[in-house]
Write a protein that holds these residues in place. Structure first.
Motif, short mmCIF file in Angstrom:
data_model
loop_
_atom_site.label_atom_id
_atom_site.label_comp_id
_atom_site.label_asym_id
_atom_site.label_seq_id
_atom_site.Cartn_x
_atom_site.Cartn_y
_atom_site.Cartn_z
N VAL A 13 35.88 29.70 28.89
CA VAL A 13 35.01 28.55 29.12
C VAL A 13 34.31 28.13 27.83
N LYS A 14 33.75 29.09 27.12
CA LYS A 14 32.93 28.77 25.95
C LYS A 14 33.75 28.40 24.72
N HIS A 15 34.86 29.08 24.49
CA HIS A 15 35.63 28.90 23.25
C HIS A 15 37.04 28.34 23.50
N GLN A 16 37.33 27.99 24.74
CA GLN A 16 38.66 27.47 25.11
C GLN A 16 39.78 28.44 24.75
N ARG A 17 39.52 29.74 24.91
CA ARG A 17 40.55 30.75 24.65
C ARG A 17 41.45 30.87 25.87
N GLU A 18 42.70 31.10 25.61
CA GLU A 18 43.67 31.25 26.69
C GLU A 18 43.48 32.60 27.38
N MET A 19 43.79 32.61 28.66
CA MET A 19 43.71 33.85 29.44
C MET A 19 44.86 33.87 30.44
N VAL A 20 45.06 35.03 31.04
CA VAL A 20 46.05 35.21 32.10
C VAL A 20 45.26 35.51 33.37
N ILE A 21 45.65 34.88 34.48
CA ILE A 21 45.01 35.14 35.77
C ILE A 21 45.92 36.09 36.55
N VAL A 22 45.41 37.29 36.84
CA VAL A 22 46.18 38.33 37.50
C VAL A 22 45.74 38.44 38.96
N HIS A 23 46.73 38.42 39.87
CA HIS A 23 46.43 38.65 41.28
C HIS A 23 46.19 40.14 41.46
N ARG A 24 45.03 40.48 41.96
CA ARG A 24 44.57 41.87 41.95
C ARG A 24 45.41 42.79 42.84
N VAL A 25 45.90 42.33 43.97
CA VAL A 25 46.64 43.20 44.89
C VAL A 25 48.07 43.43 44.39
N THR A 26 48.75 42.38 43.97
CA THR A 26 50.15 42.51 43.56
C THR A 26 50.31 42.92 42.11
N GLY A 27 49.31 42.64 41.28
CA GLY A 27 49.44 42.88 39.85
C GLY A 27 50.24 41.79 39.15
N GLY A 28 50.70 40.80 39.92
CA GLY A 28 51.42 39.67 39.35
C GLY A 28 50.45 38.69 38.72
#
Length: 187
Positions: A13-28
């Motif tokens: 949010v603050k620095h516009q850095r890329e991230m990955v969103i991980v689904h917690r149950v599947t790990g996908g």
């Protein structure tokens, strides 16, 4: 446990850095692959940025923070179908925040709420009774992540996501420039 999901989210949010969103149950991880998919292919083999996200602060509604999620594949924003929130997710052009408020603009907005058992729920602004989770509430990848009702218990766990740094980003720098000791070491 995923490494400091909140810190990664704030840096996006603050620095516009890329991230990955991980689904917690599947790990996908969530990807822009047609619609919003949960995939488990090795992340280091992806070269088209479909797994990278940047979060934008959109504003506040009744003291709750509202965000939008930009996928780096095409620079499009994640959105629900404003006429049918339980329909599949879509990717649309960013809406001008200073323009006239439209359903399409609101369809790109989401709450990010902490979950009791860990992780964060991504809740559509237009449908706060829904949360992103695997289609049919079955956490088996590959699957579509779409708005579904929370029923509590296992259903709610299926709606939990974590935010992690992509493997290609350099390690975090310690702004205090000091190495912390493990708890109970007495140093």
């Amino acid at each position: 446990m995923y490494p400091n999901a909140l810190d990664t989210f704030v840096a996006s949010v603050k620095h516009q850095r890329e991230m990955v969103i991980v689904h917690r149950v599947t790990g996908g991880y969530l990807t822009h692959n047609g619609d919003l998919q949960i995939e488990t292919d090795p992340i280091d083999k992806i070269d088209n940025k479909r797994h990278l996200w940047v979060v934008h602060l959109e504003g506040y509604y009744k003291n709750n923070t509202v965000y939008s999620f930009e996928n780096k594949r095409e620079g499009k924003r994640l959105a629900i179908n404003p006429d049918d929130p339980r329909d599949g997710m879509r990717f649309t052009d960013a809406q001008d925040p200073k323009g006239k408020l439209t359903k399409e603009m609101e369809a790109q907005r989401f709450y990010v709420l902490p979950m009791c058992n860990g992780g964060y729920s991504i809740v559509p602004f237009l449908a706060p009774d829904l949360g992103l989770m695997p289609m049919g509430n079955r956490p088996t990848p590959p699957a579509c992540d779409r708005p579904s009702p929370h029923y509590g218990g296992q259903s709610s766990d299926n709606g939990a996501h974590d935010f992690v740094r992509p493997p290609e980003q350099p390690p975090r720098e310690d702004p205090t420039n000091q190495e912390l000791q493990p708890p109970g070491s007495g140093k």
